[in-house]
Design a protein around this motif. Structure first.
Motif, PDB file in Angstrom:
ATOM      1  N   ALA A 143       7.044 -45.650  13.126  1.00 24.46           N
ATOM      2  CA  ALA A 143       8.098 -45.971  12.158  1.00 24.46           C
ATOM      3  C   ALA A 143       7.813 -45.196  10.887  1.00 24.46           C
ATOM      4  O   ALA A 143       6.680 -45.184  10.411  1.00 24.46           O
ATOM      5  N   TYR A 144       8.826 -44.539  10.339  1.00 25.73           N
ATOM      6  CA  TYR A 144       8.591 -43.710   9.151  1.00 25.73           C
ATOM      7  C   TYR A 144       9.552 -44.079   8.023  1.00 25.73           C
ATOM      8  O   TYR A 144      10.613 -44.671   8.249  1.00 25.73           O
ATOM      9  N   ASP A 145       9.137 -43.718   6.818  1.00 26.92           N
ATOM     10  CA  ASP A 145       9.984 -43.861   5.639  1.00 26.92           C
ATOM     11  C   ASP A 145      10.630 -42.517   5.354  1.00 26.92           C
ATOM     12  O   ASP A 145       9.934 -41.496   5.245  1.00 26.92           O
ATOM     13  N   ARG A 146      11.938 -42.491   5.223  1.00 29.97           N
ATOM     14  CA  ARG A 146      12.599 -41.232   4.878  1.00 29.97           C
ATOM     15  C   ARG A 146      12.282 -40.852   3.425  1.00 29.97           C
ATOM     16  O   ARG A 146      11.852 -41.671   2.618  1.00 29.97           O
ATOM     17  N   ALA A 147      12.523 -39.591   3.123  1.00 23.68           N
ATOM     18  CA  ALA A 147      12.198 -39.055   1.796  1.00 23.68           C
ATOM     19  C   ALA A 147      12.800 -39.915   0.689  1.00 23.68           C
ATOM     20  O   ALA A 147      13.993 -40.239   0.713  1.00 23.68           O
ATOM     21  N   GLY A 148      11.958 -40.296  -0.263  1.00 21.95           N
ATOM     22  CA  GLY A 148      12.413 -41.066  -1.419  1.00 21.95           C
ATOM     23  C   GLY A 148      12.387 -42.562  -1.227  1.00 21.95           C
ATOM     24  O   GLY A 148      12.675 -43.310  -2.167  1.00 21.95           O
ATOM     25  N   LEU A 149      12.057 -43.020  -0.010  1.00 22.77           N
ATOM     26  CA  LEU A 149      12.007 -44.450   0.278  1.00 22.77           C
ATOM     27  C   LEU A 149      10.589 -44.853   0.672  1.00 22.77           C
ATOM     28  O   LEU A 149       9.838 -44.052   1.223  1.00 22.77           O
ATOM     29  N   GLY A 150      10.236 -46.100   0.408  1.00 21.84           N
ATOM     30  CA  GLY A 150       8.918 -46.585   0.779  1.00 21.84           C
ATOM     31  C   GLY A 150       7.825 -45.704   0.200  1.00 21.84           C
ATOM     32  O   GLY A 150       7.838 -45.365  -0.979  1.00 21.84           O
ATOM     33  N   ALA A 151       6.884 -45.292   1.052  1.00 18.78           N
ATOM     34  CA  ALA A 151       5.753 -44.490   0.604  1.00 18.78           C
ATOM     35  C   ALA A 151       5.966 -42.993   0.783  1.00 18.78           C
ATOM     36  O   ALA A 151       5.021 -42.223   0.615  1.00 18.78           O
ATOM     37  N   SER A 152       7.174 -42.568   1.132  1.00 16.41           N
ATOM     38  CA  SER A 152       7.448 -41.139   1.292  1.00 16.41           C
ATOM     39  C   SER A 152       7.976 -40.549  -0.011  1.00 16.41           C
ATOM     40  O   SER A 152       8.826 -41.146  -0.682  1.00 16.41           O
ATOM     41  N   ALA A 153       7.461 -39.366  -0.342  1.00 20.03           N
ATOM     42  CA  ALA A 153       7.861 -38.704  -1.582  1.00 20.03           C
ATOM     43  C   ALA A 153       9.318 -38.248  -1.507  1.00 20.03           C
ATOM     44  O   ALA A 153       9.829 -37.947  -0.424  1.00 20.03           O
ATOM     45  N   PRO A 154      10.000 -38.187  -2.644  1.00 19.20           N
ATOM     46  CA  PRO A 154      11.398 -37.747  -2.638  1.00 19.20           C
ATOM     47  C   PRO A 154      11.515 -36.259  -2.351  1.00 19.20           C
ATOM     48  O   PRO A 154      10.591 -35.480  -2.574  1.00 19.20           O
ATOM     49  N   VAL A 155      12.687 -35.867  -1.853  1.00 19.65           N
ATOM     50  CA  VAL A 155      13.009 -34.465  -1.653  1.00 19.65           C
ATOM     51  C   VAL A 155      13.807 -34.001  -2.866  1.00 19.65           C
ATOM     52  O   VAL A 155      14.456 -34.809  -3.538  1.00 19.65           O
ATOM     53  N   SER A 156      13.755 -32.709  -3.174  1.00 19.37           N
ATOM     54  CA  SER A 156      14.434 -32.222  -4.376  1.00 19.37           C
ATOM     55  C   SER A 156      15.935 -32.469  -4.326  1.00 19.37           C
ATOM     56  O   SER A 156      16.561 -32.784  -5.343  1.00 19.37           O
ATOM     57  N   ARG A 157      16.517 -32.328  -3.131  1.00 19.55           N
ATOM     58  CA  ARG A 157      17.949 -32.618  -2.964  1.00 19.55           C
ATOM     59  C   ARG A 157      18.140 -33.300  -1.621  1.00 19.55           C
ATOM     60  O   ARG A 157      17.923 -32.693  -0.572  1.00 19.55           O
ATOM     61  N   LEU A 158      18.552 -34.541  -1.670  1.00 18.07           N
ATOM     62  CA  LEU A 158      18.706 -35.330  -0.453  1.00 18.07           C
ATOM     63  C   LEU A 158      20.057 -35.034   0.187  1.00 18.07           C
ATOM     64  O   LEU A 158      21.108 -35.230  -0.419  1.00 18.07           O
ATOM     65  N   THR A 159      20.022 -34.548   1.426  1.00 23.11           N
ATOM     66  CA  THR A 159      21.244 -34.226   2.158  1.00 23.11           C
ATOM     67  C   THR A 159      21.096 -34.702   3.599  1.00 23.11           C
ATOM     68  O   THR A 159      20.006 -35.055   4.046  1.00 23.11           O
ATOM     69  N   LEU A 160      22.188 -34.678   4.330  1.00 28.04           N
ATOM     70  CA  LEU A 160      22.129 -34.992   5.753  1.00 28.04           C
ATOM     71  C   LEU A 160      21.208 -34.003   6.466  1.00 28.04           C
ATOM     72  O   LEU A 160      20.380 -34.388   7.302  1.00 28.04           O
ATOM     73  N   ASP A 161      21.318 -32.730   6.135  1.00 26.28           N
ATOM     74  CA  ASP A 161      20.470 -31.715   6.752  1.00 26.28           C
ATOM     75  C   ASP A 161      18.988 -31.968   6.465  1.00 26.28           C
ATOM     76  O   ASP A 161      18.141 -31.821   7.354  1.00 26.28           O
ATOM     77  N   SER A 162      18.673 -32.321   5.214  1.00 27.05           N
ATOM     78  CA  SER A 162      17.262 -32.546   4.874  1.00 27.05           C
ATOM     79  C   SER A 162      16.698 -33.722   5.654  1.00 27.05           C
ATOM     80  O   SER A 162      15.536 -33.706   6.071  1.00 27.05           O
ATOM     81  N   GLN A 163      17.517 -34.736   5.911  1.00 28.92           N
ATOM     82  CA  GLN A 163      17.040 -35.896   6.665  1.00 28.92           C
ATOM     83  C   GLN A 163      16.839 -35.558   8.142  1.00 28.92           C
ATOM     84  O   GLN A 163      15.856 -35.995   8.751  1.00 28.92           O
ATOM     85  N   VAL A 164      17.747 -34.785   8.698  1.00 33.66           N
ATOM     86  CA  VAL A 164      17.578 -34.372  10.096  1.00 33.66           C
ATOM     87  C   VAL A 164      16.365 -33.457  10.223  1.00 33.66           C
ATOM     88  O   VAL A 164      15.576 -33.579  11.170  1.00 33.66           O
ATOM     89  N   ARG A 165      16.175 -32.549   9.275  1.00 32.00           N
ATOM     90  CA  ARG A 165      15.014 -31.646   9.325  1.00 32.00           C
ATOM     91  C   ARG A 165      13.707 -32.427   9.252  1.00 32.00           C
ATOM     92  O   ARG A 165      12.734 -32.091   9.947  1.00 32.00           O
ATOM     93  N   ASP A 166      13.645 -33.454   8.419  1.00 32.62           N
ATOM     94  CA  ASP A 166      12.436 -34.271   8.338  1.00 32.62           C
ATOM     95  C   ASP A 166      12.151 -34.960   9.671  1.00 32.62           C
ATOM     96  O   ASP A 166      11.003 -35.021  10.128  1.00 32.62           O
ATOM     97  N   LEU A 167      13.190 -35.490  10.288  1.00 35.38           N
ATOM     98  CA  LEU A 167      13.005 -36.165  11.573  1.00 35.38           C
ATOM     99  C   LEU A 167      12.542 -35.172  12.635  1.00 35.38           C
ATOM    100  O   LEU A 167      11.632 -35.462  13.417  1.00 35.38           O
ATOM    101  N   VAL A 168      13.139 -33.991  12.659  1.00 29.44           N
ATOM    102  CA  VAL A 168      12.729 -32.973  13.634  1.00 29.44           C
ATOM    103  C   VAL A 168      11.283 -32.541  13.370  1.00 29.44           C
ATOM    104  O   VAL A 168      10.506 -32.338  14.315  1.00 29.44           O
TER     105      VAL A 168
END
Length: 309
Positions: free
Chosen positions: A74-99
């Motif tokens: 189980a993971y925390d997406r960027a900017g939530l929980g203990a995961s650091a934020p991404v400079s610009r949160l987008t649908l693509d950035s979230q899919v890239r993190d998961l991949v």
């Protein structure tokens, strides 16, 4: 990797999982860290992907049972929980993190709730070689937005706009504490463990920036239609076992019917897809009817196991 002794989520989940939980961090661009936790060990990985604005802890009701049967992440997406934020949160950035997570752990069964269900599907379309199966738990579909009554859309927009203010004046913490206690109640009857789960939930939303990310994620849903349609139109559907669960309560009648119709369409796109309507459940099926989610994951795992050379 480490045991995360100072991580409140690891401490809480380790009270629920007999063999304990391990914390990991994946380094992404510019050195930002994506935190994930792991339990179990045998079998192919199962990756749990939470709904919009939610964290890995949201799966605490089903994670211990799944960890008895497979390796669960189980993971925390960027900017939530203990995961650091991404400079610009987008649908693509979230899919890239998961991949990127899948590239690190290997091919997995993806289990996504709501917004996480859409992310799971998009990751599977992008990287079928890293997808062994899918379980979509009352997933978000871009075409449901038009069916949401105007009054509900306006109310949702007002709440999202107000979230940072509510955090600043302390009201958000009261709401989060109640939600944490409800999650804890569904996990266990043990008061000490309930207290740890509640504390971990509050820690996941401790900062102003985390609350802003909740708003940003939810707003992505209103702006992703064209992008998601393009991904569906240009990507081959992977030939993997798939289960899609839909709820039966909590939505206006027109939206409920539209959700079921879209669920049927989505499941039909997969050669081995199946749509399951879960009786007496609202949107959070993994909390209200956890056995239905566990059964779906185990069914997909069993089918994926049969295909292993």
């Amino acid at each position: 990797m480490d045991t995360g002794t100072q991580d409140p989520v690891v401490a809480a989940l380790s009270r629920l999982v007999a063999a304990g939980v391990i914390r990991h961090e994946l380094t992404r661009e510019s050195g930002r860290r994506l935190r994930w936790v792991e339990a179990g060990g045998a079998g192919p990985p199962v990756v749990l992907i939470s709904g919009a604005g939610e964290v890995g802890l949201d799966w605490a009701v089903v994670l211990p049972t799944l960890a008895e049967r497979s390796r669960v992440i189980a993971y925390d997406r960027a900017g939530l929980g203990a995961s650091a934020p991404v400079s610009r949160l987008t649908l693509d950035s979230q899919v890239r993190d998961l991949v990127a997570l899948l590239d690190d752990i290997g091919p997995a069964v993806l289990v996504g709730h709501s917004w996480g269900g859409l992310l799971a599907e998009l990751a599977a379309l992008a990287r079928p070689d890293r997808t062994r199966g899918l379980v979509l738990v009352d997933p978000f579909h871009e075409d449901t937005t038009a069916e949401v009554p105007l009054a509900l859309r306006v109310a949702s927009s007002i709440v999202l706009t107000a979230l940072p203010l509510l955090k600043a004046i302390g009201l958000f913490n009261r709401v989060a504490a109640n939600m944490g206690r409800e999650l804890a109640r569904r996990c266990t009857d043990d008061p000490m463990t309930q207290a740890l789960v509640t504390q971990a939930y509050l820690a996941s939303y401790a900062t102003y920036a985390q609350v802003v990310t909740i708003r940003t994620e939810n707003r992505l849903a209103n702006a992703c239609t064209r992008q998601v349609r393009a991904a569906r139109a240009t990507s081959a559907v992977p030939d993997v076992p798939m289960r899609l669960l839909t709820a039966t309560r909590g939505k206006p009648a027109a939206l409920q019917q539209r959700s079921r119709d879209l669920a049927e369409q989505t499941a039909a796109r997969f050669q081995r897809g199946a749509h399951v309507v879960v009786p007496d459940s609202g949107h959070y099926i993994h909390k209200e009817q956890p056995a239905a989610v566990v059964d779906a994951v185990l069914a997909v795992l069993a089918e994926a196991d049969r295909e292993t050379p």
